[in-house]
Design a protein around this motif. Structure first.
Motif, PDB file in Angstrom:
ATOM      1  N   THR A  31      57.712  68.224  27.035  1.00 36.82           N
ATOM      2  CA  THR A  31      58.785  68.247  26.034  1.00 36.82           C
ATOM      3  C   THR A  31      59.741  67.068  26.164  1.00 36.82           C
ATOM      4  O   THR A  31      60.748  67.011  25.458  1.00 36.82           O
ATOM      5  CB  THR A  31      59.586  69.559  26.140  1.00 36.82           C
ATOM      6  N   ARG A 206      63.045  61.196  19.199  1.00 38.93           N
ATOM      7  CA  ARG A 206      62.175  62.366  19.289  1.00 38.93           C
ATOM      8  C   ARG A 206      62.631  63.342  20.377  1.00 38.93           C
ATOM      9  O   ARG A 206      62.024  64.390  20.558  1.00 38.93           O
ATOM     10  CB  ARG A 206      60.728  61.933  19.585  1.00 38.93           C
ATOM     11  N   HIS A 208      64.932  66.066  21.922  1.00 38.94           N
ATOM     12  CA  HIS A 208      65.869  67.125  21.568  1.00 38.94           C
ATOM     13  C   HIS A 208      66.158  67.905  22.848  1.00 38.94           C
ATOM     14  O   HIS A 208      65.339  68.705  23.307  1.00 38.94           O
ATOM     15  CB  HIS A 208      65.272  68.022  20.493  1.00 38.94           C
ATOM     16  N   ASP A 211      65.505  71.490  23.240  1.00 42.15           N
ATOM     17  CA  ASP A 211      64.108  71.922  23.211  1.00 42.15           C
ATOM     18  C   ASP A 211      63.348  71.598  24.493  1.00 42.15           C
ATOM     19  O   ASP A 211      62.156  71.898  24.599  1.00 42.15           O
ATOM     20  CB  ASP A 211      63.385  71.273  22.021  1.00 42.15           C
TER      21      ASP A 211
END
Length: 332
Positions: A31, A206, A208, A211
């Motif tokens: 991630t 990209r 976050h 997240d």
């Protein structure tokens, strides 16, 4: 009893922690964009290490000069930006154990690049090791049960060549005397470069933070502390108390640990191609290490530390000038 046991505990620590970094990368980039994760890892580890060793070993007469900083930037660029950065990109498509087995060929590439740079003759055992390593990679990619991402494989292979080139260059590059100062400077410069490349690739856009998974945070933390600080410190210790050929065993233990951890923790598949290709690659690395051990065994265990490219791979077979015998490179 404790004095005899502690070096082996430290060596096993190097085996496991450096072998685990490939799995750490896999979780970190789940991630977190790959170059951003690599840049954060090395910049954080480098700053923490320099904060500890810099005030004592990078002041006054030991203050790093411009040639030192330039060399650290070049070595960090080859080893960490080109080498580790490409491994991080490659692991988006490859299992961690598979990538580790390819990286295990680095000592063979180092000997070959050194021979080209110094225009020296490559010995028969080295040629055999190079052949075995090439065959091993071929089996990994296209052997029985082999079904891998070609682009990811090429990235990791290029990373191996860059690692090797950086290690060869580091043999004669002007660097600070203290190894932890060298390590921290290489990680800091590489971390900055990786973050710049991440920005150019649009990775910040990209990212976050909300997240980012717990696994990625744990993977990144593991890479910073266990892979880049603890394991390297353990490596420096075993270099002073164990024979070089014993310390160099991590070159072929690390990929085995990586495969086992990938299969046990991440559920990575281990097909016939991994068993067969991995065995061939480990044999090629063992041949390189054995050849070096016979040809350049030090007079005492503390007179010459085992060579390293900092990634957990020995710079086997590379001649070392007398003034370089106390130098080791940066942490994996």
């Amino acid at each position: 009893m404790r004095d005899r046991l502690l070096p082996w505990v430290a060596l096993v620590t190097v085996w496991i922690l450096w072998g685990s970094t490939y799995l750490g990368i896999r979780y970190a980039i789940e991630t977190i964009p790959p170059l951003l994760a690599a840049g954060a890892r090395f910049l954080t580890a480098g700053l923490l290490m320099f904060a500890v060793v810099g005030p004592r070993h990078a002041r006054g007469a030991q203050r790093p000069t411009w040639p030192h900083l330039r060399s650290a930037a070049i070595i960090g660029g080859l080893l960490l930006v080109g080498g580790n950065g490409l491994v991080s990109l490659g692991e988006q498509h490859l299992d961690s154990g598979f990538a580790a087995l390819i990286v295990a060929t680095v000592p063979v590439w180092m000997v070959l690049i050194n021979a080209l740079v110094t225009r020296t003759r490559v010995s028969g055992p080295v040629l055999l090791a190079l052949l075995l390593g090439t065959v091993g990679i071929g089996v990994l990619v296209g052997g029985p049960g082999g079904d891998v991402h070609a682009g990811g494989t090429v990235m990791v292979l290029i990373a191996c060549v860059l690692w090797a080139a950086g290690s060869v260059y580091a043999r004669t590059a002007p660097l600070p005397r203290h190894p932890l100062v060298v390590a921290s400077l290489e990680m800091i410069t590489a971390g900055v470069a990786l973050l710049v490349l991440a920005a150019l690739r649009g990775e910040f856009g990209r990212l976050h933070v909300a997240d980012i998974s717990t696994a990625s945070w744990l993977g990144l933390t593991w890479l910073v502390f266990a892979g880049s600080i603890v394991a390297f410190s353990a490596y420096l210790y075993v270099n002073t108390v164990l024979p070089n050929d014993t310390v160099a065993t991590y070159a072929y233990v690390n990929p085995v640990i990586a495969v086992l951890l990938g299969a046990a923790i991440a559920g990575e598949s281990v097909g016939p191609n991994v068993y067969l290709g991995g065995a061939i690659i480990v044999a090629s690395v063992a041949l390189i290490v054995a050849t070096r051990s016979r040809g350049s065994r030090p007079a005492t265990p503390t007179s010459e530390p085992a060579d390293t490219d900092g990634s957990g791979t020995p710079t086997a077979g590379i001649p070392k000038p007398a003034e370089e015998t106390a130098r080791v490179e940066r942490a994996r």
